[in-house]
Motif scaffolding. Structure first.
Motif, PDB file in Angstrom:
ATOM      1  N   MET A   1       0.847  -1.180   0.000  1.00 38.28           N
ATOM      2  CA  MET A   1       0.000   0.000   0.000  1.00 38.28           C
ATOM      3  C   MET A   1       0.884   1.232   0.000  1.00 38.28           C
ATOM      4  SD  MET A   1      -2.608   1.292   2.980  1.00 38.28           S
ATOM      5  CE  MET A   1      -3.894   0.175   2.543  1.00 38.28           C
ATOM      6  N   ALA A   2       0.592   2.188  -0.813  1.00 36.27           N
ATOM      7  CA  ALA A   2       1.382   3.408  -0.893  1.00 36.27           C
ATOM      8  C   ALA A   2       1.111   4.272   0.333  1.00 36.27           C
ATOM      9  CB  ALA A   2       1.036   4.174  -2.162  1.00 36.27           C
ATOM     10  N   ALA A   3       2.070   5.113   0.635  1.00 36.43           N
ATOM     11  CA  ALA A   3       1.936   5.992   1.791  1.00 36.43           C
ATOM     12  C   ALA A   3       0.775   6.960   1.588  1.00 36.43           C
ATOM     13  CB  ALA A   3       3.235   6.760   2.002  1.00 36.43           C
ATOM     14  N   LEU A   4      -0.004   7.164   2.635  1.00 34.06           N
ATOM     15  CA  LEU A   4      -1.164   8.041   2.579  1.00 34.06           C
ATOM     16  C   LEU A   4      -0.838   9.440   3.084  1.00 34.06           C
ATOM     17  CD1 LEU A   4      -3.787   5.558   4.043  1.00 34.06           C
ATOM     18  CD2 LEU A   4      -3.356   6.072   1.641  1.00 34.06           C
ATOM     19  N   THR A   5       0.223   9.558   3.849  1.00 33.42           N
ATOM     20  CA  THR A   5       0.595  10.828   4.456  1.00 33.42           C
ATOM     21  C   THR A   5       1.044  11.807   3.375  1.00 33.42           C
ATOM     22  OG1 THR A   5       1.350   9.641   6.400  1.00 33.42           O
ATOM     23  CG2 THR A   5       2.093  11.899   6.165  1.00 33.42           C
ATOM     24  N   LYS A   6       0.527  13.044   3.460  1.00 33.13           N
ATOM     25  CA  LYS A   6       0.954  14.078   2.526  1.00 33.13           C
ATOM     26  C   LYS A   6       2.374  14.501   2.885  1.00 33.13           C
ATOM     27  CE  LYS A   6      -2.154  17.153   3.173  1.00 33.13           C
ATOM     28  NZ  LYS A   6      -3.046  18.280   3.131  1.00 33.13           N
ATOM     29  N   LEU A 111      13.867  18.362   0.238  1.00 29.68           N
ATOM     30  CA  LEU A 111      13.321  17.014   0.120  1.00 29.68           C
ATOM     31  C   LEU A 111      13.470  16.482  -1.300  1.00 29.68           C
ATOM     32  CD1 LEU A 111      11.862  14.857   1.805  1.00 29.68           C
ATOM     33  CD2 LEU A 111       9.709  15.867   1.072  1.00 29.68           C
ATOM     34  N   GLN A 112      14.023  15.279  -1.406  1.00 33.97           N
ATOM     35  CA  GLN A 112      14.190  14.614  -2.693  1.00 33.97           C
ATOM     36  C   GLN A 112      13.352  13.340  -2.709  1.00 33.97           C
ATOM     37  OE1 GLN A 112      18.340  14.085  -3.721  1.00 33.97           O
ATOM     38  NE2 GLN A 112      18.913  15.870  -2.492  1.00 33.97           N
ATOM     39  N   ASP A 113      13.046  12.856  -3.912  1.00 28.07           N
ATOM     40  CA  ASP A 113      12.271  11.626  -4.051  1.00 28.07           C
ATOM     41  C   ASP A 113      13.014  10.435  -3.454  1.00 28.07           C
ATOM     42  OD1 ASP A 113      10.195  12.873  -5.364  1.00 28.07           O
ATOM     43  OD2 ASP A 113      10.982  12.429  -7.360  1.00 28.07           O
ATOM     44  N   THR A 114      12.227   9.455  -3.025  1.00 28.76           N
ATOM     45  CA  THR A 114      12.787   8.201  -2.542  1.00 28.76           C
ATOM     46  C   THR A 114      13.458   7.504  -3.716  1.00 28.76           C
ATOM     47  OG1 THR A 114      10.981   8.022  -0.960  1.00 28.76           O
ATOM     48  CG2 THR A 114      12.224   6.009  -1.417  1.00 28.76           C
ATOM     49  N   PRO A 115      14.703   7.061  -3.547  1.00 27.79           N
ATOM     50  CA  PRO A 115      15.368   6.364  -4.658  1.00 27.79           C
ATOM     51  C   PRO A 115      14.584   5.109  -5.055  1.00 27.79           C
ATOM     52  CG  PRO A 115      16.925   6.866  -2.904  1.00 27.79           C
ATOM     53  CD  PRO A 115      15.562   7.186  -2.388  1.00 27.79           C
ATOM     54  N   ASP A 116      14.492   4.863  -6.357  1.00 30.02           N
ATOM     55  CA  ASP A 116      13.807   3.674  -6.863  1.00 30.02           C
ATOM     56  C   ASP A 116      14.807   2.525  -6.897  1.00 30.02           C
ATOM     57  OD1 ASP A 116      12.239   1.795  -8.061  1.00 30.02           O
ATOM     58  OD2 ASP A 116      12.055   2.840  -9.981  1.00 30.02           O
ATOM     59  N   VAL A 117      14.584   1.566  -6.011  1.00 34.98           N
ATOM     60  CA  VAL A 117      15.481   0.397  -5.957  1.00 34.98           C
ATOM     61  C   VAL A 117      14.728  -0.879  -6.322  1.00 34.98           C
ATOM     62  CG1 VAL A 117      17.102   1.410  -4.321  1.00 34.98           C
ATOM     63  CG2 VAL A 117      15.127   0.146  -3.468  1.00 34.98           C
ATOM     64  N   GLY A 118      13.539  -0.722  -6.919  1.00 37.01           N
ATOM     65  CA  GLY A 118      12.790  -1.871  -7.401  1.00 37.01           C
ATOM     66  C   GLY A 118      11.985  -2.604  -6.344  1.00 37.01           C
ATOM     67  N   VAL A 119      11.918  -2.060  -5.136  1.00 38.46           N
ATOM     68  CA  VAL A 119      11.157  -2.693  -4.055  1.00 38.46           C
ATOM     69  C   VAL A 119      10.096  -1.688  -3.606  1.00 38.46           C
ATOM     70  CG1 VAL A 119      11.291  -3.745  -1.768  1.00 38.46           C
ATOM     71  CG2 VAL A 119      13.204  -3.985  -3.356  1.00 38.46           C
ATOM     72  N   SER A 120       8.831  -2.005  -3.867  1.00 35.84           N
ATOM     73  CA  SER A 120       7.763  -1.041  -3.597  1.00 35.84           C
ATOM     74  C   SER A 120       7.515  -0.828  -2.104  1.00 35.84           C
ATOM     75  CB  SER A 120       6.472  -1.477  -4.277  1.00 35.84           C
ATOM     76  OG  SER A 120       6.040  -2.713  -3.758  1.00 35.84           O
ATOM     77  N   VAL A 121       7.846  -1.797  -1.254  1.00 33.93           N
ATOM     78  CA  VAL A 121       7.578  -1.658   0.181  1.00 33.93           C
ATOM     79  C   VAL A 121       8.351  -0.481   0.782  1.00 33.93           C
ATOM     80  CG1 VAL A 121       9.363  -3.241   1.037  1.00 33.93           C
ATOM     81  CG2 VAL A 121       7.234  -2.960   2.311  1.00 33.93           C
ATOM     82  N   ILE A 122       9.448  -0.101   0.178  1.00 32.03           N
ATOM     83  CA  ILE A 122      10.220   1.037   0.686  1.00 32.03           C
ATOM     84  C   ILE A 122       9.358   2.287   0.701  1.00 32.03           C
ATOM     85  CG2 ILE A 122      12.151   2.589   0.161  1.00 32.03           C
ATOM     86  CD1 ILE A 122      13.697   0.102  -0.754  1.00 32.03           C
ATOM     87  N   ARG A 123       8.552   2.476  -0.331  1.00 35.40           N
ATOM     88  CA  ARG A 123       7.703   3.674  -0.413  1.00 35.40           C
ATOM     89  C   ARG A 123       6.588   3.665   0.627  1.00 35.40           C
ATOM     90  NH1 ARG A 123       9.351   6.791  -4.503  1.00 35.40           N
ATOM     91  NH2 ARG A 123      10.391   5.792  -6.238  1.00 35.40           N
ATOM     92  N   ASP A 124       6.291   2.498   1.222  1.00 38.24           N
ATOM     93  CA  ASP A 124       5.308   2.456   2.305  1.00 38.24           C
ATOM     94  C   ASP A 124       5.838   3.151   3.548  1.00 38.24           C
ATOM     95  OD1 ASP A 124       3.547   1.021   0.739  1.00 38.24           O
ATOM     96  OD2 ASP A 124       4.028  -0.908   1.638  1.00 38.24           O
ATOM     97  N   PHE A 125       7.147   3.148   3.724  1.00 36.26           N
ATOM     98  CA  PHE A 125       7.764   3.690   4.930  1.00 36.26           C
ATOM     99  C   PHE A 125       8.529   4.988   4.693  1.00 36.26           C
ATOM    100  CE2 PHE A 125       7.351  -0.860   5.719  1.00 36.26           C
ATOM    101  CZ  PHE A 125       6.746  -0.863   6.955  1.00 36.26           C
TER     102      PHE A 125
END
Length: 166
Positions: A1-6, A111-125
């Motif tokens: 699930m993607a992060a809901l926090t703005k 603030l910079q974007d979360t690096p894309d490392v091919g694991v979607s769970v990282i963006r949850d946190f």
């Protein structure tokens, strides 16, 4: 699930915490208070990242070992460890961290974007990353730290036992 926090806007204040050798930031608007570490009472059958529960002025709070929840290994709390009491998904939760380091004022280009490392769970946190004089700081999204249903799987069994006894 993607992060809901703005994402916090420029001018927002972030609390910097340390877990091991890494620094993380939490939006100060989620934080209710910061307490010194006191041993938590274990909660049977809780997920491994739940350290236990504490009594905060008559309110029982689950305490999440933030290092464990983020996949960084279990924390070994000591006298410098703290519990950050935060509001997550409509409930108060204690977050065990090694230390609170600083308050950071977010600037527009920080603030910079979360690096894309091919694991979607990282963006949850992780909402993003920042560079500061002390190094890279990861901005956490607290939405998945204690998902809304994380403790409900523990409660039905206890509720069934109480109902059966009545």
């Amino acid at each position: 699930m993607a992060a809901l926090t703005k994402l916090p806007v420029a001018g927002a204040e972030l609390i910097m915490v340390q877990i091991g050798e890494q620094q993380f930031a939490i939006d100060i608007m989620s934080v209710r208070e910061i307490r010194g570490w006191a041993a938590a009472t274990p909660l049977p059958h809780a997920p491994s990242y739940i350290r236990g529960m504490v009594n905060l002025r008559g309110v029982i709070l689950p305490v999440v070992d933030l290092g464990s929840r983020l996949g960084l290994g279990d924390s070994q709390p000591d006298s410098s460890s703290v519990v950050v009491v935060a509001q997550i998904n409509g409930r108060q939760v204690g977050l065990l961290v090694d230390a609170v380091c600083d308050i950071l004022l977010l600037t527009e280009d920080m603030l910079q974007d979360t690096p894309d490392v091919g694991v979607s769970v990282i963006r949850d946190f992780v909402q993003g990353v920042m560079t500061t004089d002390s190094g890279i700081v990861t901005l956490l999204s607290l939405d998945e730290v204690l998902p809304s249903g994380a403790l409900t799987s523990i409660q039905p069994e206890a509720s069934a036992n109480v109902s059966a006894a009545a």
